[in-house]
Design an enzyme around this catalytic site. Structure first.
Site, PDB file in Angstrom:
ATOM      1  N   HIS A  30      65.496  22.953 -22.505  1.00  0.00           N
ATOM      2  CA  HIS A  30      65.930  24.308 -22.835  1.00  0.00           C
ATOM      3  C   HIS A  30      64.990  25.332 -22.229  1.00  0.00           C
ATOM      4  O   HIS A  30      63.899  25.001 -21.742  1.00  0.00           O
ATOM      5  CB  HIS A  30      65.940  24.518 -24.362  1.00  0.00           C
TER       6      HIS A  30
ATOM      7  N   GLU B 216      61.198  23.856 -24.729  1.00  0.00           N
ATOM      8  CA  GLU B 216      61.551  25.207 -24.293  1.00  0.00           C
ATOM      9  C   GLU B 216      60.570  25.529 -23.176  1.00  0.00           C
ATOM     10  O   GLU B 216      59.384  25.747 -23.404  1.00  0.00           O
ATOM     11  CB  GLU B 216      61.403  26.211 -25.444  1.00  0.00           C
TER      12      GLU B 216
HETATM   13 ZN    ZN Z   1      68.614  26.413 -25.512  1.00  0.00          ZN
END
Ligand code: ZN
Length: 315
Positions: free
Chosen positions: A197, A279
């Site tokens: 992500h 992330e």
């Molecule tokens: Zn995401």
């Protein structure tokens, strides 16, 4: 993904290795990753072998072409000896290991809001099937980023002999839903799963963080068996991500460790195999966005994540 959700679990610092905690308090920025990496490396004496594990044209990497368009991703349960594996899939240090890469969101989710808003059971409650993900201010979609990094990771990991499966390859109208994303890793009996992500936080919020599953035992979710190995996987990825990209751990979550534990993510709650999210940066910050939109940087990101996986799988 963003942090608009209702739950947020601060990292459980007491469980971190004392050496890492002590040094993390003293060492800022990019050096932290080196410290994490070194601390982990000293636990099993394999630290020096990690550096050349991925992305190096070493003798351990087969020279056969590991084409990113091998088309094997969506075959069910592609065992290491099943089908017609390429030469790169049957040799190398990760021979016999299964890695599932979960590219977050889907480029077409924006066109299927009704479908992705359908609620699915994540054990602790109901949650949307999937979300659109975020974009940079210039419109570069998180879903494009996650697919690109996933493809780069697949190439690197297949060169190490791993069997690599993607949960989606831009080949579905939307999704898959988060429960199916977890199920794909479970049914593949994956040795490691990484959900890729990039965040959508405020300007000035910078850096990467790895999300670890918290201990959940509710309904169909029971993460207790995977908490420890997932933490190990996440620490290896965080350390190698810093080392390869030079990026600093998040300055807005995780207290500078680059590690965050959560219990509200269906993709983690429903996993029965070691799994983390990463992330890679904040798409809404212009400096992070400049990195996330760079192919050269994405290659480093893929290499950092992959080296963490290799380190974890080789023990
Ligand atoms: Zn995401």
């Amino acid at each position: 993904m963003s942090y608009a959700g209702p739950e947020f679990d601060p990292p459980r610092r007491p469980r971190r290795r004392p050496l890492t905690v002590a040094l993390a308090a003293l060492v800022p920025g990019a050096l932290l990753g080196w410290v994490v990496y070194e601390a982990l490396g000293t636990t099993d004496g394999s630290g020096s072998s990690d550096r050349a594990a991925v992305g190096s044209p070493s003798a351990t990497a087969p020279s056969a072409d590991a084409s990113p368009s091998s088309g094997d991703d969506e075959k069910p349960s592609p065992g290491p000896t099943g089908g017609t594996p390429s030469a790169s899939a049957v040799s190398g240090p990760l021979k016999g290991k299964v890695v599932v890469i979960d590219p977050g969101h889907n480029p077409a989710n924006f066109e299927h809001t009704a479908e992705i808003n359908r609620k699915v059971d994540i054990g602790t409650g109901l949650k949307e099937c999937d979300t659109t993900g975020t974009t940079t201010n210039a419109g570069y979609a998180e879903a494009e980023f996650t697919l690109d990094v996933a493809h780069r990771m697949r190439t690197l990991l297949e060169k190490q002999g791993a069997t690599v499966k993607l949960t989606q390859d831009g080949d579905r109208p939307y999704g898959p839903c988060i429960d199916e994303r977890a199920r794909i890793g479970n049914e593949a009996k994956a040795d490691a799963v990484v959900s890729v992500h990039a965040d959508g936080s405020g300007t000035g919020n910078r850096g990467f963080h790895v999300i670890l599953p918290g201990a959940v035992n509710s309904g169909s979710a029971d993460t207790r068996p995977i908490v420890a190995p997932s933490k190990e996987l996440g620490e290896r990825i965080a350390g190698n991500f810093v080392k390869v990209t030079g990026s600093a751990p998040s300055n807005y979550v995780g207290d500078g460790t680059g590690l965050v534990t959560r219990k509200d993510l269906g993709g983690l709650n429903l996993s029965t195999v070691p799994k983390v999210f990463i992330e890679c940066g904040n798409m809404r910050d212009s400096k992070d966005a400049a990195q996330l939109t760079s192919g050269a940087w994405r290659q480093k990101a893929a290499q950092g994540i992959s080296e963490g996986i290799v380190s974890f799988l080789r023990g």
